[in-house]
Design an enzyme around this catalytic site. Structure first.
Site, PDB file in Angstrom:
ATOM      1  N   CYS A 113       0.838  -1.206   0.000  1.00  0.00           N
ATOM      2  CA  CYS A 113       0.000   0.000   0.000  1.00  0.00           C
ATOM      3  C   CYS A 113       0.872   1.254   0.000  1.00  0.00           C
ATOM      4  O   CYS A 113       2.002   1.232   0.484  1.00  0.00           O
ATOM      5  CB  CYS A 113      -0.889   0.051   1.247  1.00  0.00           C
ATOM      6  N   ASP A 114       0.304   2.331  -0.498  1.00  0.00           N
ATOM      7  CA  ASP A 114       0.938   3.634  -0.378  1.00  0.00           C
ATOM      8  C   ASP A 114      -0.151   4.698  -0.443  1.00  0.00           C
ATOM      9  O   ASP A 114      -1.142   4.525  -1.162  1.00  0.00           O
ATOM     10  CB  ASP A 114       1.964   3.884  -1.485  1.00  0.00           C
ATOM     11  N   SER A 115       0.020   5.758   0.326  1.00  0.00           N
ATOM     12  CA  SER A 115      -0.992   6.816   0.376  1.00  0.00           C
ATOM     13  C   SER A 115      -0.379   8.185   0.133  1.00  0.00           C
ATOM     14  O   SER A 115       0.757   8.449   0.537  1.00  0.00           O
ATOM     15  CB  SER A 115      -1.687   6.837   1.745  1.00  0.00           C
ATOM     16  N   GLY A 164      -3.052   3.614  -2.760  1.00  0.00           N
ATOM     17  CA  GLY A 164      -2.818   2.581  -3.762  1.00  0.00           C
ATOM     18  C   GLY A 164      -2.672   1.233  -3.085  1.00  0.00           C
ATOM     19  O   GLY A 164      -2.062   1.123  -2.020  1.00  0.00           O
TER      20      GLY A 164
END
Length: 201
Positions: A72-74, A109
């Site tokens: 994940c990435d934000s 993501g």
């Protein structure tokens, strides 16, 4: 089915644990700035998906046997700018002074990789946007929040599951995505690689 979380985020880990999944945590070490710089005029969603892909893929290379790897990435899209974690207290202060009383879009993501016998056999990825309505902290409240160190470790310099939650007036979308991992989206991505949530409980 083993679950490997390709993230050092305690918030993402807590979301999964609260939802009945206790993953193994492995940190990818991906250079996020270098990867982002290599992208050609990406949209915010493309940035976070590319980062989540890279993190999951790096971790997947060290996974033996059968597992699912979740990356994940934000990032926060605010006032035409895409921002991640603030580099300094001054940046976090300026960001909050501009965000106060306004709205932004937190985009997370997600990538799910199915690993069988140490090889990636299926993959799925997507992004989840959530509109965040920011409150207006007083100067004293903002300085106390900055002094806590919390905003330095999170995309957009805010959380909803910690001290920053006092300064978020509301959300339009999935609250778990704002914490760092969307449970509904992750469930759909898992299903697309042939894994049911029931397999993980």
């Amino acid at each position: 089915m083993r679950v490997v979380l390709a993230s050092q985020s305690p918030a993402r880990l807590n979301v999964l644990r609260s939802a009945g999944v206790d993953p193994e945590v492995r940190v990818s070490g991906v250079d996020e700035e270098e990867l982002q710089a290599s992208l050609d005029n990406p949209t915010p969603a493309e940035i976070v998906v590319a980062l989540s892909n890279a993190k999951a893929e790096v971790v997947a290379t060290s996974v033996e046997g059968d597992a699912v790897v979740i990356g994940c990435d934000s990032m926060l899209e605010f006032d035409g700018e895409v921002v991640g974690k603030p580099a300094t207290v001054e940046v976090a202060r300026d960001r909050w002074q501009r965000m106060a009383g306004k709205t932004g879009v937190l985009i997370t993501g997600h990538t799910v990789l199915r690993v069988s016998a140490g090889e990636i056999t299926a993959r799925a990825s997507s992004a989840e946007p959530t509109t965040v309505r920011f409150g207006t902290p007083t100067d004293r409240e903002l300085e106390a929040y900055l002094a806590s160190g919390e905003p330095m470790h999170v995309a957009g310099a805010f959380t909803i599951d910690g001290r920053g939650g006092w300064f978020v007036d509301g959300l339009d979308g999935d609250h778990s995505s704002v914490i760092g991992i969307s449970l509904p989206l992750t469930r759909r991505l898992l299903a697309s690689v042939g894994v049911s949530i029931a397999d993980l409980w």
